[in-house]
Scaffold this motif. Structure first.
Motif, PDB file in Angstrom:
ATOM      1  N   LYS A  76      16.492 -36.833 -91.485  1.00 26.23           N
ATOM      2  CA  LYS A  76      17.187 -36.876 -90.618  1.00 26.23           C
ATOM      3  C   LYS A  76      15.472 -37.951 -89.774  1.00 26.23           C
ATOM      4  N   CYS A  97      10.936 -34.277 -89.775  1.00 25.23           N
ATOM      5  CA  CYS A  97      11.575 -33.860 -88.170  1.00 25.23           C
ATOM      6  C   CYS A  97      11.288 -32.911 -87.364  1.00 25.23           C
ATOM      7  N   CYS A  98      10.713 -31.862 -88.147  1.00 22.30           N
ATOM      8  CA  CYS A  98      10.484 -30.875 -86.972  1.00 22.30           C
ATOM      9  C   CYS A  98       9.571 -29.755 -87.999  1.00 22.30           C
ATOM     10  N   CYS A 101      10.230 -28.776 -91.362  1.00 19.59           N
ATOM     11  CA  CYS A 101      10.235 -29.775 -92.931  1.00 19.59           C
ATOM     12  C   CYS A 101       8.955 -29.889 -93.090  1.00 19.59           C
ATOM     13  N   CYS A 144      17.334 -28.768 -84.944  1.00 22.38           N
ATOM     14  CA  CYS A 144      17.412 -28.636 -86.308  1.00 22.38           C
ATOM     15  C   CYS A 144      17.337 -28.643 -87.640  1.00 22.38           C
ATOM     16  N   CYS A 145      16.533 -27.766 -88.324  1.00 21.03           N
ATOM     17  CA  CYS A 145      16.997 -27.800 -89.321  1.00 21.03           C
ATOM     18  C   CYS A 145      16.353 -25.742 -89.242  1.00 21.03           C
TER      19      CYS A 145
END
Ligand SMILES: [Zn+2]
Ligand SMILES: [Zn+2]
Length: 190
Positions: A76, A97-98, A101, A144-145
């Motif tokens: 991402k 990304c965050c 991750c 996000c995730c």
């Protein structure tokens, strides 16, 4: 044998054996070493084999280029305020990304990481990840995730945030296995 046939044969041997001496190729093919050198020249130029001090070797698969603005873990985009950086011992920098991750990536290459840099969810201040507190899956959407991971510099503020929004609070060491457990092998896009 045509040159192209010899080239094919050399590549086949390299595939099977990994390396090959020029003298050995010359013996097997029944041609001079000069001819072998002439045959391999275009192959070396095309990157299909490499010449080493010991002779010929199979070309290594090119390392996939790291895209600087894509998450090293899930791919991402990383142009968000949740992005996390991993500074490797070899000074390479990886973007996630965050924190979800970032922590999973850290778990995979922990020995190679010099520093993990996150941002405090409330103040945006940059903090070392090892000192941070991580709130997993509060009732707020990051988009996000999953499971979502929020980063806090202050444990006290993290606890206050949790009082309002729920979730579970972890230290750095606890957070990685906690995320892995919640993933259940389903990938981070649940
Ligand atoms: Zn990611
Ligand atoms: Zn993410």
């Amino acid at each position: 044998m045509l040159p192209v046939e010899r080239q094919q044969q050399i590549l086949t041997w390299l595939k099977e054996e990994g390396t090959l001496k020029v003298s050995e190729a010359s013996r097997r093919l029944g041609v001079s070493e000069m001819t072998v050198y002439r045959d391999i020249q275009p192959l070396a130029e095309q990157g299909k084999l490499i010449r080493t001090s010991k002779g010929l070797a199979q070309a290594k698969e090119p390392r996939p280029a790291v895209q600087p603005d894509h998450c090293v873990y899930c791919g991402k985009g990383t142009n968000t305020r949740f992005a996390v950086q991993l500074i490797r011992i070899d000074h390479g920098v990886e973007q996630a990304c965050c924190a979800h991750c970032g922590l999973l990536r850290y778990g995979a290459i922990a020995d190679e990481v010099a520093q993990i840099i996150c941002r405090d969810y409330l103040t945006d201040a940059t903090i070392g990840g090892r000192m941070a507190s991580f709130l997993i899956d509060p009732d707020v959407r990051l988009n996000c995730c999953e499971p979502q991971v929020f980063v806090f510099a202050s444990r006290k503020e993290a606890e206050r945030f949790r009082t309002g929004f729920g979730g579970k609070l972890f230290s750095f060491e606890e957070a990685i296995p906690a995320i892995q457990e919640r993933m259940d092998g389903t990938g981070c896009h649940g």
